[in-house]
Design a protein around this motif. Structure first.
Motif, mmCIF file in Angstrom:
data_model
loop_
_atom_site.group_PDB
_atom_site.id
_atom_site.type_symbol
_atom_site.label_atom_id
_atom_site.label_comp_id
_atom_site.label_asym_id
_atom_site.label_seq_id
_atom_site.Cartn_x
_atom_site.Cartn_y
_atom_site.Cartn_z
ATOM 1 N N CYS A 96 0.843 -1.189 0.000
ATOM 2 C CA CYS A 96 0.000 0.000 0.000
ATOM 3 C C CYS A 96 0.881 1.242 0.000
ATOM 4 C CB CYS A 96 -0.907 0.008 1.231
ATOM 5 S SG CYS A 96 -1.887 1.521 1.424
ATOM 6 N N LEU A 97 0.664 2.092 -0.998
ATOM 7 C CA LEU A 97 1.336 3.394 -1.071
ATOM 8 C C LEU A 97 0.308 4.447 -0.684
ATOM 9 C CD1 LEU A 97 3.641 5.360 -2.028
ATOM 10 C CD2 LEU A 97 2.673 5.140 -4.330
ATOM 11 N N GLU A 98 0.620 5.224 0.355
ATOM 12 C CA GLU A 98 -0.364 6.206 0.804
ATOM 13 C C GLU A 98 0.310 7.447 1.372
ATOM 14 O OE1 GLU A 98 -3.072 7.957 0.536
ATOM 15 O OE2 GLU A 98 -4.192 6.061 0.634
ATOM 16 N N LEU A 99 -0.311 8.585 1.135
ATOM 17 C CA LEU A 99 0.128 9.819 1.769
ATOM 18 C C LEU A 99 -0.028 9.663 3.269
ATOM 19 C CD1 LEU A 99 -1.632 12.003 -0.870
ATOM 20 C CD2 LEU A 99 0.811 12.154 -0.388
ATOM 21 N N SER A 100 0.984 10.091 4.020
ATOM 22 C CA SER A 100 1.011 9.730 5.428
ATOM 23 C C SER A 100 1.341 10.943 6.308
ATOM 24 C CB SER A 100 2.014 8.585 5.631
ATOM 25 O OG SER A 100 1.735 7.901 6.816
ATOM 26 N N HIS A 101 2.071 10.707 7.385
ATOM 27 C CA HIS A 101 2.262 11.745 8.399
ATOM 28 C C HIS A 101 3.740 12.097 8.568
ATOM 29 C CE1 HIS A 101 -1.935 11.622 9.817
ATOM 30 N NE2 HIS A 101 -1.862 10.346 9.447
ATOM 31 N N VAL A 102 4.026 13.378 8.461
ATOM 32 C CA VAL A 102 5.378 13.897 8.649
ATOM 33 C C VAL A 102 5.604 14.146 10.135
ATOM 34 C CG1 VAL A 102 6.912 15.850 8.162
ATOM 35 C CG2 VAL A 102 5.398 14.959 6.367
ATOM 36 N N ASP A 103 6.743 13.671 10.663
ATOM 37 C CA ASP A 103 6.984 13.859 12.097
ATOM 38 C C ASP A 103 8.221 14.704 12.390
ATOM 39 O OD1 ASP A 103 8.940 12.099 11.344
ATOM 40 O OD2 ASP A 103 8.232 10.424 12.570
ATOM 41 N N VAL A 104 8.786 15.360 11.348
ATOM 42 C CA VAL A 104 9.901 16.293 11.560
ATOM 43 C C VAL A 104 9.297 17.679 11.738
ATOM 44 C CG1 VAL A 104 12.015 17.252 10.594
ATOM 45 C CG2 VAL A 104 11.383 14.872 10.095
ATOM 46 N N PRO A 105 9.426 18.296 12.939
ATOM 47 C CA PRO A 105 8.686 19.519 13.264
ATOM 48 C C PRO A 105 8.784 20.639 12.234
ATOM 49 C CG PRO A 105 9.738 18.651 15.223
ATOM 50 C CD PRO A 105 10.222 17.820 14.082
ATOM 51 N N VAL A 106 9.994 21.013 11.816
ATOM 52 C CA VAL A 106 10.139 22.128 10.879
ATOM 53 C C VAL A 106 9.530 21.780 9.529
ATOM 54 C CG1 VAL A 106 11.769 23.592 9.640
ATOM 55 C CG2 VAL A 106 12.198 22.988 12.027
ATOM 56 N N PHE A 107 9.803 20.574 9.052
ATOM 57 C CA PHE A 107 9.258 20.123 7.778
ATOM 58 C C PHE A 107 7.736 20.022 7.848
ATOM 59 C CE2 PHE A 107 9.043 16.437 4.524
ATOM 60 C CZ PHE A 107 8.782 17.338 3.496
ATOM 61 N N LYS A 108 7.213 19.593 9.024
ATOM 62 C CA LYS A 108 5.776 19.444 9.187
ATOM 63 C C LYS A 108 5.072 20.792 9.051
ATOM 64 C CE LYS A 108 2.254 17.459 12.228
ATOM 65 N NZ LYS A 108 1.316 18.575 12.058
ATOM 66 N N GLN A 109 5.665 21.850 9.588
ATOM 67 C CA GLN A 109 5.063 23.181 9.474
ATOM 68 C C GLN A 109 4.959 23.603 8.009
ATOM 69 O OE1 GLN A 109 7.345 25.847 11.903
ATOM 70 N NE2 GLN A 109 6.738 24.883 13.830
#
Length: 289
Positions: A206-219
């Motif tokens: 399964c390829l899916e858009l997911s969750h970024v957990d690097v704070p600066v990149f997440k912003q």
């Protein structure tokens, strides 16, 4: 890139936070950030994809700067297609993943010595593209014709529901779903159906858009997602609302760890996931033993 293996111990620890059972018996579900009745969601999602079908591939290129092509290449490389395989690509209406799988199989065939056995295996190769939306399938069929695959007996198009597949038990060597599972009403039903149709030894990916957990990149990613993508949808496709939903649906999708636990709970072994671009997308995989 990070590759992580999920054990049953991890799965049991995480499941209470996002229980498939609780989803199954709920009469409400999410449509982006909205709560809607379950019987409404499939219609609403269908409307979204009917609206975006004609611009789907163009918008994927625009939104991801073309990276979705590399992500799909990675998905197929992990699948490791082979001559004679029976494969099911779910929510694959435009054919992007299926075409890559066939290209990989045809490449194997060209490199191998041609003999009767290989010709027989080529005849046995079947790649099924299943999608609930006929508009998306029509785009895929048109693209197949443009690629000279209109008469290819290895490529078959099926209108169907990922939660209730029309295929028999233990019939598929591989199962892929790319950017589709977050749009279903019951994720656990989709996983159960994937497990059912796969042969023992078959692989789920399964390829899916997911969750970024690097704070600066997440912003930055949050700003891009909620401010830029809907605006691009309006500018390029004339449809802001559909792309607002697509962004919101990503945020409502389970985290990588939680989704991996759900895959394990469906019965799959050797469950793992690989984060790409810091978790913007993830490739999850499991094996039916």
């Amino acid at each position: 890139m990070a590759l992580r293996t999920v054990t049953r111990k991890l799965g049991s620890k995480l499941l209470p936070r996002f229980s498939p059972a609780s989803l199954l018996h709920s009469h409400a579900t999410s449509f982006g950030f909205k709560e809607v009745r379950e019987d409404e969601k499939s219609r609403m999602v269908g409307d979204v994809f009917s609206n975006v079908a004609s611009n789907y591939d163009l918008m994927n290129d625009v939104m991801s700067a073309g990276l979705h092509r590399l992500w799909k290449d990675r998905l197929v490389s992990k699948l490791n297609p082979f001559l004679g395989m029976k494969h099911l690509d779910v929510a694959g209406g435009t054919g992007d993943v299926a075409f890559r799988i066939l290209d990989s199989i045809n490449s194997i065939r060209r490199r191998a010595m041609q003999d009767v056995l290989e010709d027989d295996l080529q005849e046995e190769t079947k790649v099924y593209v299943s999608d609930i939306n006929p508009n998306m399938l029509n785009i895929g069929k048109k693209r197949a014709l443009e690629r000279g695959l209109g008469e290819d007996k290895s490529l078959l198009w099926v209108e169907g529901d990922a939660e209730a597949l029309s295929f028999g038990d233990n019939t598929m060597d591989g199962y892929t779903i790319a950017f589709g599972i977050r749009n279903v009403t019951h994720i656990e039903k989709v996983l159960s159906e994937a497990y059912r149709v796969l042969k023992h030894g078959g692989r789920f990916l399964c390829l899916e858009l997911s969750h970024v957990d690097v704070p600066v990149f997440k912003q930055f990613y949050d700003y891009y997602s909620f401010s830029i993508i809907p605006a691009l949808g309006e500018l390029v496709a004339g449809d802001r609302e559909s792309y607002q939903y697509l962004v919101e649906s990503i945020r409502r999708f389970p985290s990588q760890e939680t989704f991996a636990s759900m895959i394990a709970d469906a019965g799959f072994q050797k469950v793992e996931y690989e984060n790409l671009v810091g978790g913007v997308v993830a490739i999850h995989s499991g094996l039916k033993i």
